[in-house]
Design a protein around this motif. Sequence first.
Motif, PDB file in Angstrom:
ATOM      1  N   LYS A  23      33.768  54.601  33.943  1.00 58.90           N
ATOM      2  CA  LYS A  23      33.360  53.954  35.186  1.00 58.90           C
ATOM      3  C   LYS A  23      34.282  52.765  35.428  1.00 58.90           C
ATOM      4  CE  LYS A  23      30.402  53.077  38.621  1.00 58.90           C
ATOM      5  NZ  LYS A  23      30.110  54.006  39.730  1.00 58.90           N
ATOM      6  N   PHE A  24      35.129  52.860  36.452  1.00 62.36           N
ATOM      7  CA  PHE A  24      36.089  51.807  36.767  1.00 62.36           C
ATOM      8  C   PHE A  24      35.373  50.661  37.474  1.00 62.36           C
ATOM      9  CE2 PHE A  24      38.768  55.169  35.661  1.00 62.36           C
ATOM     10  CZ  PHE A  24      40.097  54.779  35.601  1.00 62.36           C
ATOM     11  N   LYS A  25      35.661  49.435  37.058  1.00 64.19           N
ATOM     12  CA  LYS A  25      35.003  48.257  37.623  1.00 64.19           C
ATOM     13  C   LYS A  25      35.977  47.467  38.497  1.00 64.19           C
ATOM     14  CE  LYS A  25      33.636  46.711  33.476  1.00 64.19           C
ATOM     15  NZ  LYS A  25      32.869  45.996  32.419  1.00 64.19           N
ATOM     16  N   ASP A  26      35.416  46.579  39.308  1.00 65.02           N
ATOM     17  CA  ASP A  26      36.242  45.705  40.146  1.00 65.02           C
ATOM     18  C   ASP A  26      36.712  44.471  39.386  1.00 65.02           C
ATOM     19  OD1 ASP A  26      36.103  47.388  42.303  1.00 65.02           O
ATOM     20  OD2 ASP A  26      34.514  46.286  43.332  1.00 65.02           O
ATOM     21  N   ASP A  27      36.296  44.336  38.123  1.00 58.54           N
ATOM     22  CA  ASP A  27      36.778  43.238  37.286  1.00 58.54           C
ATOM     23  C   ASP A  27      38.242  43.483  36.948  1.00 58.54           C
ATOM     24  OD1 ASP A  27      34.241  42.146  37.231  1.00 58.54           O
ATOM     25  OD2 ASP A  27      33.685  43.125  35.360  1.00 58.54           O
ATOM     26  N   VAL A  28      39.054  42.447  37.044  1.00 56.44           N
ATOM     27  CA  VAL A  28      40.467  42.565  36.689  1.00 56.44           C
ATOM     28  C   VAL A  28      40.842  41.433  35.732  1.00 56.44           C
ATOM     29  CG1 VAL A  28      41.085  43.699  38.849  1.00 56.44           C
ATOM     30  CG2 VAL A  28      41.239  41.220  38.688  1.00 56.44           C
ATOM     31  N   THR A  29      41.877  41.665  34.943  1.00 59.58           N
ATOM     32  CA  THR A  29      42.299  40.659  33.971  1.00 59.58           C
ATOM     33  C   THR A  29      43.090  39.545  34.650  1.00 59.58           C
ATOM     34  OG1 THR A  29      44.240  42.015  33.461  1.00 59.58           O
ATOM     35  CG2 THR A  29      42.327  42.244  32.020  1.00 59.58           C
ATOM     36  N   GLY A  30      43.024  38.359  34.058  1.00 58.11           N
ATOM     37  CA  GLY A  30      43.738  37.209  34.611  1.00 58.11           C
ATOM     38  C   GLY A  30      43.228  35.921  34.000  1.00 58.11           C
ATOM     39  N   GLU A  31      43.725  34.819  34.518  1.00 60.92           N
ATOM     40  CA  GLU A  31      43.302  33.495  34.059  1.00 60.92           C
ATOM     41  C   GLU A  31      43.177  32.559  35.250  1.00 60.92           C
ATOM     42  OE1 GLU A  31      45.582  31.800  30.894  1.00 60.92           O
ATOM     43  OE2 GLU A  31      45.657  33.655  29.739  1.00 60.92           O
ATOM     44  N   ASP A  32      42.139  31.717  35.190  1.00 58.74           N
ATOM     45  CA  ASP A  32      41.920  30.705  36.242  1.00 58.74           C
ATOM     46  C   ASP A  32      41.887  31.320  37.646  1.00 58.74           C
ATOM     47  OD1 ASP A  32      41.936  28.701  34.260  1.00 58.74           O
ATOM     48  OD2 ASP A  32      44.122  28.597  34.347  1.00 58.74           O
ATOM     49  N   GLY A  33      41.280  32.504  37.749  1.00 60.85           N
ATOM     50  CA  GLY A  33      41.132  33.135  39.046  1.00 60.85           C
ATOM     51  C   GLY A  33      42.381  33.788  39.583  1.00 60.85           C
ATOM     52  N   VAL A  34      43.423  33.895  38.745  1.00 59.58           N
ATOM     53  CA  VAL A  34      44.689  34.508  39.178  1.00 59.58           C
ATOM     54  C   VAL A  34      44.880  35.824  38.434  1.00 59.58           C
ATOM     55  CG1 VAL A  34      47.187  34.252  39.335  1.00 59.58           C
ATOM     56  CG2 VAL A  34      45.708  32.260  39.644  1.00 59.58           C
ATOM     57  N   PHE A  35      45.118  36.899  39.160  1.00 57.96           N
ATOM     58  CA  PHE A  35      45.296  38.219  38.575  1.00 57.96           C
ATOM     59  C   PHE A  35      46.544  38.269  37.694  1.00 57.96           C
ATOM     60  CE2 PHE A  35      47.309  42.458  38.884  1.00 57.96           C
ATOM     61  CZ  PHE A  35      46.358  43.189  38.188  1.00 57.96           C
ATOM     62  N   ASP A  36      46.376  38.863  36.486  1.00 55.34           N
ATOM     63  CA  ASP A  36      47.494  39.047  35.560  1.00 55.34           C
ATOM     64  C   ASP A  36      47.213  40.300  34.739  1.00 55.34           C
ATOM     65  OD1 ASP A  36      49.455  39.046  33.649  1.00 55.34           O
ATOM     66  OD2 ASP A  36      48.969  37.100  32.798  1.00 55.34           O
ATOM     67  N   PRO A  37      47.940  41.413  34.981  1.00 54.27           N
ATOM     68  CA  PRO A  37      47.675  42.654  34.258  1.00 54.27           C
ATOM     69  C   PRO A  37      47.875  42.538  32.749  1.00 54.27           C
ATOM     70  CG  PRO A  37      49.744  42.809  35.458  1.00 54.27           C
ATOM     71  CD  PRO A  37      49.067  41.560  35.927  1.00 54.27           C
ATOM     72  N   GLY A  38      48.636  41.547  32.307  1.00 50.88           N
ATOM     73  CA  GLY A  38      48.898  41.395  30.878  1.00 50.88           C
ATOM     74  C   GLY A  38      47.914  40.495  30.154  1.00 50.88           C
TER      75      GLY A  38
END
Length: 227
Positions: A23-38
């Motif tokens: 189940k894919f979620k809308d949560d994405v990785t990042g820091e301080d509210g900035v998206f970062d795939p790594g």
Amino acid sequence: MKLIYQGKTKDVYSLADGNILLKFKDDVTGEDGVFDPGANQVGLQIEGAGQAGLRLTKYFFEILRDKGIPTHYIDANVENAEMIVKPATMFGNGLEVICRYRAVGSFLRRYGMYAKEGQSLDGFVEVTLKDDERNDPPISADGLDMLGILTLKEYEEMKQLTLTVSEVVKIELAKKGIELYDIKLEFGRIGEKGEVMLIDEISGGNMRAYKDGVYIEPLELEKLIVS
């Protein structure tokens, strides 16, 4: 279905027929509210990110299936952000395999004494351990073998699959005038014989892609490729 694992960007369920539902979620990785795939932590939610990631994953997995390249993919429902896959056994606690065509990111940070930013690379393959506590350390084929994570034969199979899959993605992006700089893949053992196959996903969050020298955000990449 039964919940068996809650991940950063996907939840994993076991189905009655023995297959697995992601189940894919809308949560994405990042820091301080900035998206970062790594990044190694969830940083924010982006509406539609789960569907977008699955839409691109479905697109690429079905191309691979048509080419006879082994993966865990069975079917997907983009509207529900769900993908059904074959059950797989991870290598150790999980590996990430990166195929690099340009010197950027962690490659440049490590090898900047010798490499120039954006330097062309001929499908450089590297493996890192999925270990947030130790910042996903890179490991060699011999190290993987000696630690009992996978055999040298399995490593070679995984490396060749990485090059094959990455080339397919690279060619598909090039059709849209987009250049693939690098891509992160995952593999596991599937079936009674423990065949090495591609698992997880192939989405914008797993790759760096550029058009006319400008980085393309993952959600924008999905629109450019699938639409």
